[in-house]
Design a protein around this motif. Structure first.
Motif, PDB file in Angstrom:
ATOM      1  N   MET A 145     -14.275   7.697  -3.165  1.00  0.00           N
ATOM      2  CA  MET A 145     -13.611   6.974  -2.239  1.00  0.00           C
ATOM      3  C   MET A 145     -12.252   6.858  -2.041  1.00  0.00           C
ATOM      4  SD  MET A 145     -16.957   4.425  -1.240  1.00  0.00           S
ATOM      5  CE  MET A 145     -16.732   4.393   0.405  1.00  0.00           C
ATOM      6  N   GLU A 146     -11.415   7.006  -0.721  1.00  0.00           N
ATOM      7  CA  GLU A 146     -10.282   6.624  -0.612  1.00  0.00           C
ATOM      8  C   GLU A 146     -10.057   5.721   0.533  1.00  0.00           C
ATOM      9  OE1 GLU A 146      -6.735   9.416   0.417  1.00  0.00           O
ATOM     10  OE2 GLU A 146      -7.708  10.021  -1.243  1.00  0.00           O
ATOM     11  N   ARG A 147      -8.738   4.873   0.508  1.00  0.00           N
ATOM     12  CA  ARG A 147      -8.395   3.943   1.479  1.00  0.00           C
ATOM     13  C   ARG A 147      -6.850   4.202   1.529  1.00  0.00           C
ATOM     14  NH1 ARG A 147      -8.672  -2.587   2.357  1.00  0.00           N
ATOM     15  NH2 ARG A 147      -6.993  -2.409   3.465  1.00  0.00           N
ATOM     16  N   PRO A 148      -6.448   4.684   2.942  1.00  0.00           N
ATOM     17  CA  PRO A 148      -4.858   4.798   2.969  1.00  0.00           C
ATOM     18  C   PRO A 148      -4.465   3.370   3.196  1.00  0.00           C
ATOM     19  CG  PRO A 148      -6.306   5.148   5.132  1.00  0.00           C
ATOM     20  CD  PRO A 148      -7.226   4.996   4.109  1.00  0.00           C
ATOM     21  N   MET A 149      -3.355   3.028   2.696  1.00  0.00           N
ATOM     22  CA  MET A 149      -2.712   1.718   2.745  1.00  0.00           C
ATOM     23  C   MET A 149      -1.566   1.624   3.824  1.00  0.00           C
ATOM     24  SD  MET A 149      -4.288  -0.032   0.705  1.00  0.00           S
ATOM     25  CE  MET A 149      -3.125  -1.629   0.049  1.00  0.00           C
ATOM     26  N   ALA A 150      -1.720   0.668   4.726  1.00  0.00           N
ATOM     27  CA  ALA A 150      -0.516   0.469   5.844  1.00  0.00           C
ATOM     28  C   ALA A 150       0.534  -0.034   4.878  1.00  0.00           C
ATOM     29  CB  ALA A 150      -0.954  -0.480   6.827  1.00  0.00           C
ATOM     30  N   LEU A 151       1.953   0.237   5.484  1.00  0.00           N
ATOM     31  CA  LEU A 151       2.989  -0.187   4.633  1.00  0.00           C
ATOM     32  C   LEU A 151       3.413  -1.648   5.536  1.00  0.00           C
ATOM     33  CD1 LEU A 151       5.223   2.971   4.322  1.00  0.00           C
ATOM     34  CD2 LEU A 151       3.876   1.812   2.613  1.00  0.00           C
ATOM     35  N   ARG A 152       3.818  -2.734   4.634  1.00  0.00           N
ATOM     36  CA  ARG A 152       4.253  -3.779   5.365  1.00  0.00           C
ATOM     37  C   ARG A 152       5.828  -4.052   5.492  1.00  0.00           C
ATOM     38  NH1 ARG A 152       0.056  -8.075   2.400  1.00  0.00           N
ATOM     39  NH2 ARG A 152      -1.891  -7.671   3.475  1.00  0.00           N
TER      40      ARG A 152
END
Length: 150
Positions: free
Chosen positions: A143-150
Motif C-alpha cells: 500500500m501507498e499513501r501520498p503525503m501533502a506538503l505542509r
C-alpha cells in the motif's frame, strides 16, 4: 494513562510479546526472528515508537526512511486483546506526523488482507497483492499513501 514514546532496547521483550499475541492471524510465527533482529538495530531508538498504558507496552510501530521522498511503516502492532480501542489509530497518526516532519512525499507499507481496510482508512491505497506473500494464508498487501506538503 496512555503514553506515546520512542522505543528503548528494554522494550524488546514487551514488543515480542505483542508480536506473539498477534500470531497467527496477523503475523506468521516464522517472522518472529526477523522482528527480533529488527528490534536490536541501533536505529530503533530513533525510528520506532511504543505506546504504554499504565506502564505496560501495548502497541509499537516504526517509520523507516527509504529514500529522500519515501518512508515506510514497519512492524506495527497492538496487543491482540486491545484491538479496536484506538491504539492502532494513535500509532498510525503518530507515524504520519513523523513522516510530515521528515518531509517525505509518500508513505508505503506491506500488510496483510486482515489490516488492509484499517490502513485504507488512513489514506493508503493498494498498489499490489502477493498471495501468501507473508506466509501461508497471509497475503502481502502493498500500500501507498501520498503525503501533502505542509
Amino acid at each position: 494513562m496512555t503514553l506515546l514514546r520512542t522505543f528503548n532496547p528494554t522494550d524488546a521483550s514487551a514488543c515480542l510479546a505483542l508480536f506473539d499475541s498477534n500470531v497467527p492471524r496477523y503475523f506468521g510465527a516464522h517472522e518472529r526472528a526477523d522482528f527480533s533482529r529488527y528490534l536490536l538495530h541501533s536505529k530503533r531508538e530513533s525510528d520506532y515508537l511504543v505506546i504504554e498504558r499504565h506502564g505496560r507496552v501495548v502497541a509499537c510501530g516504526g517509520l523507516m526512511r527509504v529514500d529522500a521522498d519515501t518512508a515506510a511503516f514497519c512492524w506495527g502492532m497492538v496487543d491482540r486483546t486491545l484491538h479496536r480501542q484506538g491504539l492502532g489509530n494513535a500509532l498510525a497518526q503518530a507515524r504520519v506526523e513523523r513522516a510530515h516532519a521528515l518531509g517525505v512525499r509518500r508513505l508505503t507499507l506491506s500488510t496483510s488482507q486482515h489490516t488492509r481496510d484499517f490502513y485504507a482508512a488512513h489514506g493508503f491505497g493498494v498498489t499490489g497483492i502477493v498471495p501468501d506473500g507473508h506466509g501461508p494464508g497471509l497475503d502481502a498487501v502493498h500500500m501507498e499513501r501520498p503525503m501533502a506538503l505542509r
